[in-house]
Design a protein around this motif. Structure first.
Motif, mmCIF file in Angstrom:
data_model
loop_
_atom_site.group_PDB
_atom_site.id
_atom_site.type_symbol
_atom_site.label_atom_id
_atom_site.label_comp_id
_atom_site.label_asym_id
_atom_site.label_seq_id
_atom_site.Cartn_x
_atom_site.Cartn_y
_atom_site.Cartn_z
ATOM 1 N N UNK A 1 0.990 -0.973 0.048
ATOM 2 C CA UNK A 1 0.130 0.379 0.232
ATOM 3 C C UNK A 1 0.947 1.554 0.101
ATOM 4 N N UNK A 2 1.930 0.882 0.696
ATOM 5 C CA UNK A 2 2.921 2.774 0.148
ATOM 6 C C UNK A 2 3.446 3.089 -0.510
ATOM 7 N N UNK A 3 3.595 1.492 -2.114
ATOM 8 C CA UNK A 3 4.283 1.861 -2.782
ATOM 9 C C UNK A 3 3.563 2.779 -4.021
ATOM 10 N N UNK A 4 5.180 2.954 -4.598
ATOM 11 C CA UNK A 4 3.797 3.948 -5.913
ATOM 12 C C UNK A 4 3.642 2.776 -7.063
ATOM 13 N N UNK A 5 3.079 3.874 -7.725
ATOM 14 C CA UNK A 5 2.796 2.773 -9.655
ATOM 15 C C UNK A 5 3.747 2.425 -9.913
ATOM 16 N N UNK A 6 4.022 1.900 -10.819
ATOM 17 C CA UNK A 6 5.253 0.875 -11.384
ATOM 18 C C UNK A 6 5.730 2.492 -12.256
ATOM 19 N N UNK A 7 6.525 3.321 -12.281
ATOM 20 C CA UNK A 7 7.196 4.472 -13.147
ATOM 21 C C UNK A 7 8.679 4.405 -13.090
ATOM 22 N N UNK A 8 9.857 4.756 -13.955
ATOM 23 C CA UNK A 8 10.431 5.394 -13.887
ATOM 24 C C UNK A 8 10.821 6.501 -13.628
ATOM 25 N N UNK A 9 11.865 6.275 -12.060
ATOM 26 C CA UNK A 9 12.390 7.622 -11.454
ATOM 27 C C UNK A 9 13.272 8.490 -12.249
ATOM 28 N N UNK B 1 18.083 -6.477 -8.989
ATOM 29 C CA UNK B 1 17.349 -7.797 -8.614
ATOM 30 C C UNK B 1 16.264 -7.251 -9.011
ATOM 31 N N UNK B 2 15.821 -8.451 -9.217
ATOM 32 C CA UNK B 2 13.918 -8.615 -9.940
ATOM 33 C C UNK B 2 13.590 -9.434 -8.591
ATOM 34 N N UNK B 3 12.658 -9.155 -7.766
ATOM 35 C CA UNK B 3 11.784 -9.792 -6.754
ATOM 36 C C UNK B 3 10.794 -10.424 -7.240
ATOM 37 N N UNK B 4 9.868 -11.075 -7.252
ATOM 38 C CA UNK B 4 8.714 -11.826 -7.798
ATOM 39 C C UNK B 4 7.532 -11.341 -6.930
ATOM 40 N N UNK B 5 8.571 -11.734 -5.891
ATOM 41 C CA UNK B 5 7.150 -11.547 -4.694
ATOM 42 C C UNK B 5 7.861 -9.527 -4.110
ATOM 43 N N UNK B 6 6.524 -9.628 -2.568
ATOM 44 C CA UNK B 6 6.913 -7.974 -2.675
ATOM 45 C C UNK B 6 8.507 -8.123 -1.375
ATOM 46 N N UNK B 7 8.991 -7.875 -1.836
ATOM 47 C CA UNK B 7 10.242 -7.427 -0.514
ATOM 48 C C UNK B 7 10.136 -7.317 0.645
ATOM 49 N N UNK B 8 9.185 -6.584 0.863
ATOM 50 C CA UNK B 8 8.990 -5.696 2.679
ATOM 51 C C UNK B 8 7.236 -5.714 1.798
ATOM 52 N N UNK B 9 6.826 -7.039 3.081
ATOM 53 C CA UNK B 9 5.418 -7.270 3.014
ATOM 54 C C UNK B 9 4.612 -6.317 4.010
ATOM 55 N N UNK B 10 5.190 -5.949 5.265
ATOM 56 C CA UNK B 10 4.134 -5.180 5.914
ATOM 57 C C UNK B 10 4.261 -5.823 7.317
ATOM 58 N N UNK B 11 4.660 -6.908 7.265
ATOM 59 C CA UNK B 11 4.694 -8.174 8.780
ATOM 60 C C UNK B 11 5.374 -6.996 9.494
ATOM 61 N N UNK B 12 7.315 -7.346 8.941
ATOM 62 C CA UNK B 12 7.821 -6.392 10.105
ATOM 63 C C UNK B 12 9.086 -5.550 8.864
ATOM 64 N N UNK B 13 9.495 -4.817 9.825
ATOM 65 C CA UNK B 13 10.480 -4.840 9.055
ATOM 66 C C UNK B 13 11.703 -4.996 8.890
ATOM 67 N N UNK C 1 5.903 -0.716 7.900
ATOM 68 C CA UNK C 1 5.778 -2.124 8.012
ATOM 69 C C UNK C 1 6.176 -2.539 10.006
ATOM 70 N N UNK C 2 6.883 -1.579 10.668
ATOM 71 C CA UNK C 2 7.522 -1.467 12.380
ATOM 72 C C UNK C 2 5.848 -1.506 12.692
#
Length: 394
Positions: A4-12, A64-76, A140-141
């Motif tokens: 929820x905290x991450x922006x929509x895909x775009x090139x920074x 690094x390309x991650x198929x899954x969320x690198x931070x799910x929000x469960x913990x930091x 995540x905290x």
């Protein structure tokens, strides 16, 4: 899945395209063993922990390309911060389809948050940076309280299941390596293990502790110039050459006795002992050392704080907490040893001792008759040598 905290895909702003050969594996630990500088690592790792992040950075990957969320929000969790802090592009949550579209060794290109195979778009995710990671970590905290409750429940369950092992050492196997009355150095290829091994050089030379490598920790010992006495673990990350180095091998098995790593050890012709337990491999190494009479256990690269326990993100870390209660005052983190330990004879003390001895010899020669005669003879010999050299070059 999107955070929820991450922006929509775009090139920074300032993002540039990154390209390299793809290396794929759903197990990050297995992938890091074959990564080369410039590779693009494609993983499937929810909540990348710090150990995985450190390993990816150390391998020199270009992205690094991650198929899954690198931070799910469960913990930091700490891994994404390590990766983006090293300046490595991290494209997050691109979806499982990336493993269907890309094959090992194919050259792929990352442009912003988009992943291309040639001109074909094969995945789009979230391009992480320091700002997005910091924002996700802050949210995540809030999940820490839930994780602490789960951690407590797992701890109680583990205590019920393994109380005989924890209280009375039931199930700890007999080993050939003599440990009783000695120090043990247990090495896990975890946090800052290289730096810790380097600063412990003097301690290892003086006390000669039993060297115990936990899986890849045995390779870490060999890389540092040592030969392990014991190798403990499920044998999924230790190399064949190190397994054949002559160290005694203890294979970590499931509580029901299944030991997947035993087949590999048998194929190499290495004799092994099996240790069934629900604990982690580093925990059974500590329990083994404690039960066999170690007077001090020095831990390198292990998990020592609550944040580090949670960073592993698995129920098995409950055993780590209880193992440390069992081992108690015997356990010392390597960082503590490096701060407290000093060589018994420092370089400065040795210099002062030699200087004092030379002064004493000079004083004895100066006040004694024999000494004065000897000095006169030495002076005459020196004069003769200088005279001969002058004649030779005149």
């Amino acid at each position: 899945m999107r955070l929820p905290t991450l922006r929509r895909p775009r090139a920074a702003d300032g993002d540039s395209a990154t390209a390299g050969p793809a290396r794929l594996d759903r197990r990050t630990k297995r992938l890091t063993q074959r990564l080369k500088p410039g590779d693009v690592a494609i993983i499937d790792h929810v909540d990348i922990d710090r150990v995985a992040g450190d390993a990816l950075v150390a391998s020199g990957v270009s992205a690094v390309i991650n198929a899954a969320p690198s931070i799910s929000g469960r913990y930091p969790n700490l891994g994404p911060e390590v990766i983006v802090g090293a300046g490595i592009p991290l494209v997050d949550a691109v979806g499982q389809e990336i493993f269907d579209h890309v094959r090992e060794g194919q050259r792929i290109r990352i442009d912003g948050a988009a992943v291309y195979l040639g001109d074909e778009l094969v995945g789009t995710g979230q391009r992480q940076d320091t700002e997005t990671v910091a924002a996700a970590m802050t949210e995540a905290k809030a999940g820490l309280s839930v994780q602490l409750e789960a951690f407590a429940a797992n701890t109680m369950e583990y205590m019920k299941r393994e109380r005989d092992l924890l209280l009375d050492g039931v199930g700890v196997p007999e080993i050939r390596t003599p440990i009783d009355g000695r120090h043990c150095l247990i090495v896990v290829r975890g946090y800052d293990y290289r730096e810790d091994l380097e600063v412990l050089g003097s301690y290892i030379r003086e006390f000669r502790p039993v060297l115990i490598g936990v899986d890849g920790g045995a390779d870490a010992l060999v890389e540092a110039g040592y030969t392990p006495d014991l190798i403990v673990g499920d044998m999924d990350s230790v190399s064949d050459d190190v397994l054949r180095c002559g160290a005694e091998v203890v294979v970590h098995a499931y509580p029901d006795g299944r030991a997947p790593g035993l087949a590999r050890v048998d194929r190499l012709g290495v004799r092994a002992v099996v240790f069934p337990a629900a604990a982690t491999s580093e925990d059974i190494a500590m329990l083994l050392a404690d039960e066999r009479g170690a007077t001090l256990i020095v831990a390198v690269g292990t998990h020592a704080t609550l944040v580090e326990f949670l960073d592993k993100g698995r129920a098995g870390m409950a055993s780590t907490f209880l193992t440390r209660l069992r081992v108690g005052g015997k356990l010392v983190d390597a960082k503590g040893v490096s701060r407290l330990y000093r060589q018994r004879v420092s370089s400065m003390s040795l210099f002062v001792l030699i200087a004092a001895a030379l002064c004493a010899m000079a004083a004895a020669l100066a006040i004694s008759t024999v000494g004065r005669t000897s000095l006169q003879l030495l002076a005459e010999q020196w004069d003769n040598l200088v005279f001969q050299l002058q004649r030779l070059f005149s």
